[in-house]
Design an enzyme around this catalytic site. Structure first.
Site, PDB file in Angstrom:
ATOM      1  CE  LYS A 180      39.472  66.613  69.064  1.00  0.00           C
ATOM      2  NZ  LYS A 180      39.519  67.895  68.493  1.00  0.00           N
ATOM      3  CE  LYS A 215      34.294  66.359  63.723  1.00  0.00           C
ATOM      4  NZ  LYS A 215      34.299  67.505  64.619  1.00  0.00           N
ATOM      5  CE  LYS A 253      39.686  72.929  62.293  1.00  0.00           C
ATOM      6  NZ  LYS A 253      39.361  73.472  63.610  1.00  0.00           N
TER       7      LYS A 253
END
Ligand code: ADP
Ligand code: TRP
Length: 327
Positions: A111, A195, A198
């Site tokens: 992230k 993956k 969202k």
């Protein structure tokens, strides 16, 4: 009865990955375990989020939990921020964790690699696993059902629990992660090496509450190889393997039996069957979500859940305060 706990952050719209990797597991376990399922709204603040969006996502998430069949009479269903002990134990866990171990967390690295070019890294995303450890340890949870990406955080929780128990005497149950046999990692439809998430590309991600015509299009145009053979091989055929995973977890049929059924069938027919299965399941889910959102049960259920959760959290936190010398 053994205890199980899990939660999802109300950031972004829920995806088919969340559904298959996390929510479906919760439902299947609710008869067997004493369950605690929560909305990890404090975690949603670890990266910038608009207040209005956070409120909407929170409402959608509780509606999806209920629409999928989580039964508030069997499961303690609550919102993390309603139980202030999470933040308090989270602070103590942060004091008992090391910068080194937190900076080794894959999710933190992923992230922050996305934001470091044009901005500062918020401290919350760094200490997030300490808060997650508190979420788990407050309730003496034995098992934590999560998708594969969260396994490392549960392992860190184990380390923190053991460290605390050794230092201050037995206080916490050491939890174990549980990942689903099929669907622990649902991949993106447009980039099956990654993956489904969202925060990933719109085209590759199926949102639980999206228009089903769009869902169908995304599946029909999902990226596959071109040898037209339906086989499970994540290395050479990640796209087809991902669709097999999705179909298997929605129909309950094993991947082997699906592969056998689809011998000598073209990709078009196979994709259409996957799209039918996904749209059927999501159609039913969306109808239930609408029904729940138009009732006024949500507030009542969350209030009741927070009361039950607080009972356990208060007891555990006061034990911790005693051990560390805060009372
Ligand atoms: P996201 O990565 O979409 O932001 P979260 O981190 O909030 O999702 O994940 C909530 C739960 O859903 C976790 O248990 C996570 O492991 C699971 N999950 C998320 N995406 C997937 C996926 N693509 N496949 C399987 N499980 C997933
Ligand atoms: N970190 C999890 C996620 O991003 C959400 C979460 C927070 C969680 N606390 C938890 C999951 C405790 C399991 C147990 O998806």
């Amino acid at each position: 009865m053994k205890r199980m706990l899990s939660g999802i952050k109300p950031t972004g719209q829920l995806t088919l990955g969340n559904y298959i990797g996390a929510i479906k597991q919760f439902i299947s376990y609710q008869e067997e375990y004493e369950m605690f399922i929560f909305i990890a709204d404090l975690h949603a603040l670890t990266l910038p989020i608009d207040a209005k969006e956070l409120r909407k996502n929170t409402r959608d998430l509780i509606s999806v939990y209920l629409a999928c069949g989580l039964d508030p009479d069997k499961v303690v269903l609550f919102k993390q921020s309603d139980v202030h002990e999470h933040a308090e134990l989270g602070y103590i866990m942060a004091c008992n964790s090391y910068m080194g171990e937190l900076s080794r967390m894959t999710q933190y690295k992923d992230k922050t690699s996305k934001i470091s070019d044009h901005g500062s890294i918020p401290t919350g995303i760094f200490i997030y696993p300490a808060l997650m450890a508190a979420d788990i340890l407050l309730y003496d949870a034995n098992y934590i059902p999560v998708g594969i990406d969260q396994k490392q955080h549960v392992e860190l929780t184990r380390d923190l629990a053991i460290r605390f128990n050794n230092h201050y005497s037995e206080t916490f149950i050491v939890p174990e992660p549980i990942t689903p046999k099929t669907g622990a990692k649902v991949a993106s439809l447009s980039n099956p090496e990654k993956k489904m998430s969202k925060s990933e590309s719109e085209k590759g991600t199926i949102y639980l509450l999206e228009d089903l015509n769009i869902t169908r299009k995304k599946i029909m145009s999902s990226v596959t190889d071109c040898d037209n053979e339906i086989k499970y091989d994540t290395e050479h055929k990640p796209g087809i393997s991902n669709l097999l995973t999705i179909l298997s977890s929605l129909t309950g049929k094993s991947i082997e039996s699906l592969v056998e059924n689809y011998q000598n069938v073209g990709y078009g027919t196979f994709k259409k069957d996957v799209a039918d299965a996904v749209c059927k399941e999501l159609g039913e889910l969306q109808a239930k979500v609408l029904e729940i959102q138009s009732s006024n049960k949500i507030e009542e259920i969350l209030e009741e859940g927070a009361k039950k959760a607080s009972y356990y959290a208060r007891k555990k936190l006061s034990k911790v305060y005693r051990k560390v010398g805060l009372n």
